[in-house]
Design an enzyme around this catalytic site. Structure first.
Site, PDB file in Angstrom:
ATOM      1  N   LYS A  27       0.824  -1.205   0.000  1.00 27.56           N
ATOM      2  CA  LYS A  27       0.000   0.000   0.000  1.00 27.56           C
ATOM      3  C   LYS A  27       0.862   1.261   0.000  1.00 27.56           C
ATOM      4  O   LYS A  27       0.640   2.176  -0.789  1.00 27.56           O
ATOM      5  CB  LYS A  27      -0.932   0.028   1.228  1.00 27.56           C
ATOM      6  CG  LYS A  27      -1.874  -1.158   1.319  1.00 27.56           C
ATOM      7  CD  LYS A  27      -2.860  -1.027   2.481  1.00 27.56           C
ATOM      8  CE  LYS A  27      -2.246  -0.989   3.863  1.00 27.56           C
ATOM      9  NZ  LYS A  27      -1.641  -2.265   4.298  1.00 27.56           N
ATOM     10  N   ARG A 102      -9.650   0.845   8.783  1.00 24.08           N
ATOM     11  CA  ARG A 102      -9.263  -0.511   9.162  1.00 24.08           C
ATOM     12  C   ARG A 102     -10.359  -1.244   9.917  1.00 24.08           C
ATOM     13  O   ARG A 102     -10.173  -2.410  10.258  1.00 24.08           O
ATOM     14  CB  ARG A 102      -8.042  -0.434  10.075  1.00 24.08           C
ATOM     15  CG  ARG A 102      -6.703  -0.741   9.382  1.00 24.08           C
ATOM     16  CD  ARG A 102      -5.634  -0.487  10.408  1.00 24.08           C
ATOM     17  NE  ARG A 102      -4.398  -1.159  10.228  1.00 24.08           N
ATOM     18  CZ  ARG A 102      -3.316  -0.618   9.689  1.00 24.08           C
ATOM     19  NH1 ARG A 102      -3.372   0.571   9.141  1.00 24.08           N
ATOM     20  NH2 ARG A 102      -2.187  -1.278   9.662  1.00 24.08           N
ATOM     21  N   ARG A 141      12.133  -5.980   5.510  1.00 23.38           N
ATOM     22  CA  ARG A 141      12.180  -4.637   4.914  1.00 23.38           C
ATOM     23  C   ARG A 141      12.853  -3.606   5.819  1.00 23.38           C
ATOM     24  O   ARG A 141      12.790  -3.681   7.040  1.00 23.38           O
ATOM     25  CB  ARG A 141      10.789  -4.180   4.473  1.00 23.38           C
ATOM     26  CG  ARG A 141       9.816  -3.909   5.583  1.00 23.38           C
ATOM     27  CD  ARG A 141       8.434  -3.579   5.020  1.00 23.38           C
ATOM     28  NE  ARG A 141       7.500  -3.290   6.081  1.00 23.38           N
ATOM     29  CZ  ARG A 141       6.222  -3.011   5.901  1.00 23.38           C
ATOM     30  NH1 ARG A 141       5.702  -2.990   4.686  1.00 23.38           N
ATOM     31  NH2 ARG A 141       5.447  -2.752   6.941  1.00 23.38           N
ATOM     32  N   ARG A 175      11.201  -0.681  11.022  1.00 34.79           N
ATOM     33  CA  ARG A 175      10.070  -0.420  11.907  1.00 34.79           C
ATOM     34  C   ARG A 175      10.092  -1.411  13.061  1.00 34.79           C
ATOM     35  O   ARG A 175      10.268  -2.601  12.849  1.00 34.79           O
ATOM     36  CB  ARG A 175       8.765  -0.555  11.122  1.00 34.79           C
ATOM     37  CG  ARG A 175       8.495   0.652  10.252  1.00 34.79           C
ATOM     38  CD  ARG A 175       7.283   0.481   9.393  1.00 34.79           C
ATOM     39  NE  ARG A 175       6.137  -0.097  10.102  1.00 34.79           N
ATOM     40  CZ  ARG A 175       4.928  -0.199   9.563  1.00 34.79           C
ATOM     41  NH1 ARG A 175       4.722   0.232   8.338  1.00 34.79           N
ATOM     42  NH2 ARG A 175       3.941  -0.734  10.243  1.00 34.79           N
ATOM     43  N   ARG A 186      -0.626  -8.309  13.547  1.00 34.88           N
ATOM     44  CA  ARG A 186      -1.173  -7.334  12.587  1.00 34.88           C
ATOM     45  C   ARG A 186      -2.017  -8.039  11.523  1.00 34.88           C
ATOM     46  O   ARG A 186      -3.055  -7.530  11.098  1.00 34.88           O
ATOM     47  CB  ARG A 186      -0.037  -6.516  11.961  1.00 34.88           C
ATOM     48  CG  ARG A 186       0.578  -5.534  12.972  1.00 34.88           C
ATOM     49  CD  ARG A 186       1.957  -5.045  12.553  1.00 34.88           C
ATOM     50  NE  ARG A 186       1.959  -4.317  11.311  1.00 34.88           N
ATOM     51  CZ  ARG A 186       3.048  -4.131  10.558  1.00 34.88           C
ATOM     52  NH1 ARG A 186       4.212  -4.631  10.942  1.00 34.88           N
ATOM     53  NH2 ARG A 186       2.974  -3.453   9.445  1.00 34.88           N
TER      54      ARG A 186
END
Ligand code: AMP
Length: 230
Positions: A27, A102, A141, A175, A186
């Site tokens: 996203k 969400r 990542r 992160r 999540r």
């Protein structure tokens, strides 16, 4: 594109789209491309919350632990952030909602926030992905601490080890919620609370599925084709 709604007569209203998909679906990457290619504005509640955490505001202090557990922040808080961002955005500018809404409550909040400002939703772009592959994507990542360019331990390392391809910085960051255990939470939150909003938008004819497992350029082209088709 023009819309009627509550916008003053004759004033062009920017397109409004939601990028919907689980964590790691791409996203943020696709939103950044749309910002660059189309001059749209990205509204990422995750980015807004991370900025609040970094700034040490009361909201950020309260949000930090919830985010590190991979749980969701209260609907009223994130919808408040979106309301403020909408007020700071000219009506003619297109908006990409990234990571918001969400929950069904947030989806209802967004409808109201948009309607109050003479905007309405044009598309809900659903990035369809394979969850197992996502955990692999997310846990590798990292990004440049200076310019934000995205990298990956296995799929996209900087060309010169330790040096950002884009700005030359040698500082990178990860992160804190990109660790496997939090990623699983999540994903569970996505399945339990976010996926159920898809049928709401499908009933309104707004959902446009896109194969989120394709390479970034292919996904970008698919989204561009959708937006061009109106
Ligand atoms: P993201 O960057 O979109 O993956 O969001 C990171 C974290 O911020 C999430 O795991 C949640 O803890 C929080 N968050 C971001 N957006 C929302 C939202 N719309 N509703 C509730 N919590 C959110």
């Amino acid at each position: 594109m023009t819309q009627s709604g509550g916008a003053p007569a004759g004033e062009a209203v920017g397109i409004n789209i939601i990028l919907l998909g689980p964590p790691g679906a791409g996203k943020g990457t696709q939103a950044a491309r749309l910002v660059e290619d189309r001059g749209m504005v990205q509204m990422s509640t995750g980015d807004m919350l991370r900025a609040a955490v970094k700034a040490g505001t009361p909201m950020g202090i309260a949000a930090k632990a919830v985010m590190e557990r991979g749980e969701l922040i209260a609907d009223s808080i994130v919808s408040g952030l979106i309301g403020e961002a909408l007020d700071a955005t000219p009506l003619s500018t297109g908006i990409i909602f990234d990571g918001y809404p969400r929950t069904a409550e947030q989806a209802a909040n967004l409808d109201a926030l948009l309607a109050e400002r003479g905007r309405r939703l044009d598309h809900v772009i659903e990035l369809e992905v394979d969850e197992e592959a996502l955990v692999d994507r997310i846990t590798g990542r990292f990004s440049c601490a200076k310019c934000g360019a995205g990298y990956h331990d296995r799929y996209k390392l900087p060309k010169v080890p330790g040096v950002c391809d884009v700005c030359g910085s040698t500082e990178f960051k990860r992160r804190p919620d990109d660790v496997a255990e939090t990623v699983r939470m999540r994903m569970a939150e996505y399945r339990a609370k976010t996926e159920p909003i898809l049928p709401i938008y499908a009933a309104r004819g707004l959902v446009r599925p896109v194969d989120g497992m394709a390479d970034m350029e292919t996904v970008e082209a698919a989204i561009a084709a959708l937006l061009t088709a109106g």
